[in-house]
Design a protein around this motif. Structure first.
Motif, PDB file in Angstrom:
ATOM      1  N   PRO A  55       0.816  -1.226   0.000  1.00  0.00           N
ATOM      2  CA  PRO A  55       0.000   0.000   0.000  1.00  0.00           C
ATOM      3  C   PRO A  55       0.846   1.271   0.000  1.00  0.00           C
ATOM      4  CG  PRO A  55      -0.765  -1.530   1.695  1.00  0.00           C
ATOM      5  CD  PRO A  55       0.509  -2.078   1.162  1.00  0.00           C
ATOM      6  N   ASP A  56       1.954   1.247   0.737  1.00  0.00           N
ATOM      7  CA  ASP A  56       2.829   2.418   0.797  1.00  0.00           C
ATOM      8  C   ASP A  56       3.503   2.662  -0.547  1.00  0.00           C
ATOM      9  OD1 ASP A  56       2.121   2.552   3.473  1.00  0.00           O
ATOM     10  OD2 ASP A  56       4.013   1.689   4.189  1.00  0.00           O
ATOM     11  N   VAL A  80      -6.818  -4.340   0.645  1.00  0.00           N
ATOM     12  CA  VAL A  80      -5.547  -3.848   1.151  1.00  0.00           C
ATOM     13  C   VAL A  80      -5.333  -4.453   2.532  1.00  0.00           C
ATOM     14  CG1 VAL A  80      -4.236  -1.796   1.820  1.00  0.00           C
ATOM     15  CG2 VAL A  80      -5.803  -1.694  -0.134  1.00  0.00           C
ATOM     16  N   ARG A  81      -4.226  -5.169   2.700  1.00  0.00           N
ATOM     17  CA  ARG A  81      -3.914  -5.741   4.015  1.00  0.00           C
ATOM     18  C   ARG A  81      -3.592  -4.627   4.996  1.00  0.00           C
ATOM     19  NH1 ARG A  81       0.091 -10.154   1.773  1.00  0.00           N
ATOM     20  NH2 ARG A  81      -1.437 -11.545   0.848  1.00  0.00           N
ATOM     21  N   ARG A  87     -10.975  -1.655   2.233  1.00  0.00           N
ATOM     22  CA  ARG A  87     -10.821  -1.035   0.905  1.00  0.00           C
ATOM     23  C   ARG A  87     -10.070  -1.969  -0.021  1.00  0.00           C
ATOM     24  NH1 ARG A  87      -7.856   4.608   1.715  1.00  0.00           N
ATOM     25  NH2 ARG A  87      -6.553   3.277   2.994  1.00  0.00           N
ATOM     26  N   SER A  88     -10.413  -1.857  -1.293  1.00  0.00           N
ATOM     27  CA  SER A  88      -9.639  -2.555  -2.319  1.00  0.00           C
ATOM     28  C   SER A  88      -8.477  -1.646  -2.727  1.00  0.00           C
ATOM     29  CB  SER A  88     -10.509  -2.841  -3.543  1.00  0.00           C
ATOM     30  OG  SER A  88     -10.835  -1.634  -4.215  1.00  0.00           O
ATOM     31  N   LEU A  92      -8.187   2.447  -2.788  1.00  0.00           N
ATOM     32  CA  LEU A  92      -7.030   3.135  -2.211  1.00  0.00           C
ATOM     33  C   LEU A  92      -6.370   4.039  -3.250  1.00  0.00           C
ATOM     34  CD1 LEU A  92      -4.757   3.562  -0.035  1.00  0.00           C
ATOM     35  CD2 LEU A  92      -3.632   1.564  -1.083  1.00  0.00           C
ATOM     36  N   GLU A  93      -6.191   3.531  -4.453  1.00  0.00           N
ATOM     37  CA  GLU A  93      -5.554   4.311  -5.526  1.00  0.00           C
ATOM     38  C   GLU A  93      -6.392   5.541  -5.874  1.00  0.00           C
ATOM     39  OE1 GLU A  93      -3.576   0.262  -7.404  1.00  0.00           O
ATOM     40  OE2 GLU A  93      -5.312   1.165  -8.388  1.00  0.00           O
ATOM     41  N   TYR A  94      -7.691   5.353  -5.992  1.00  0.00           N
ATOM     42  CA  TYR A  94      -8.588   6.462  -6.302  1.00  0.00           C
ATOM     43  C   TYR A  94      -8.517   7.531  -5.210  1.00  0.00           C
ATOM     44  CZ  TYR A  94     -12.949   9.066  -6.692  1.00  0.00           C
ATOM     45  OH  TYR A  94     -13.874  10.068  -6.768  1.00  0.00           O
TER      46      TYR A  94
END
Length: 178
Positions: A55-56, A80-81, A87-88, A92-94
């Protein structure tokens, strides 16, 4: 030698790389649209090994880009772990692109798009995906609906070509969607 174009972050769920075929998948056509506009596509499939948590790393890569292109299908995608599994990665990207101030270009695969059995639904997280798609409406974005990968290629190309030029800070500007 020409300078490389903007870095465009492509956000999508993995099944869109396989359908209808890998050679003419939704995402391969989106990448063609980006290249056709003279820009460089960036997405999670291009990340290399890193000791940075996914994620980072994803957030850092988006922050290096000038434009966000979301290809929104019918699947919610991988969760996302360490994010309370709420969230997927696409969500997260959006959210990262929106918070960063990137222009947001959203392409929604229409209900009449052809696909294999199960393409138009998510058996595990269908409600979450429906909520995410609806949220794009409440975020006051103008979205482009596409029915074929080839239509997506042209729509991505035209949206990037028509995107107003921006200066400095990796081309970040006000939120713009097509």
């Amino acid at each position: 030698m020409a300078l490389p174009g903007r870095h465009v972050f492509l956000s999508f769920t993995s099944e869109l790389t396989r359908f209808p075929t890998e050679a003419t998948s939704w995402i391969e056509c989106a990448r063609k649209g980006v290249r056709r506009a003279g820009d460089v596509a960036v997405d999670m499939s291009m990340f290399t090994a890193s000791d940075t948590p996914p994620p980072d790393l994803c957030v850092a890569k988006i922050q290096e880009c000038s434009v966000y292109v979301g290809v929104v299908g019918f699947r919610y995608g991988s969760l996302v772990r360490n994010d309370d599994d709420t969230r997927s990665y696409v969500e997260l990207e959006y959210e990262t692109a929106k918070t960063t101030g990137l222009p947001l270009l959203i392409f929604v695969i229409s209900d009449d798009a052809h696909g294999p059995r199960g393409f138009h639904s998510d058996p595990h997280f269908g409600d979450r995906q429906d909520d995410f798609r609806a949220r794009l409406d409440t975020d006051n974005l103008t979205r482009c609906s596409v029915s074929t990968p080839e239509e997506l290629e042209l729509a991505v190309f035209h949206a990037l070509r028509d995107l107003p030029p921006t200066g400095g800070d990796h081309g970040r500007s006000e939120t713009v969607a097509v």
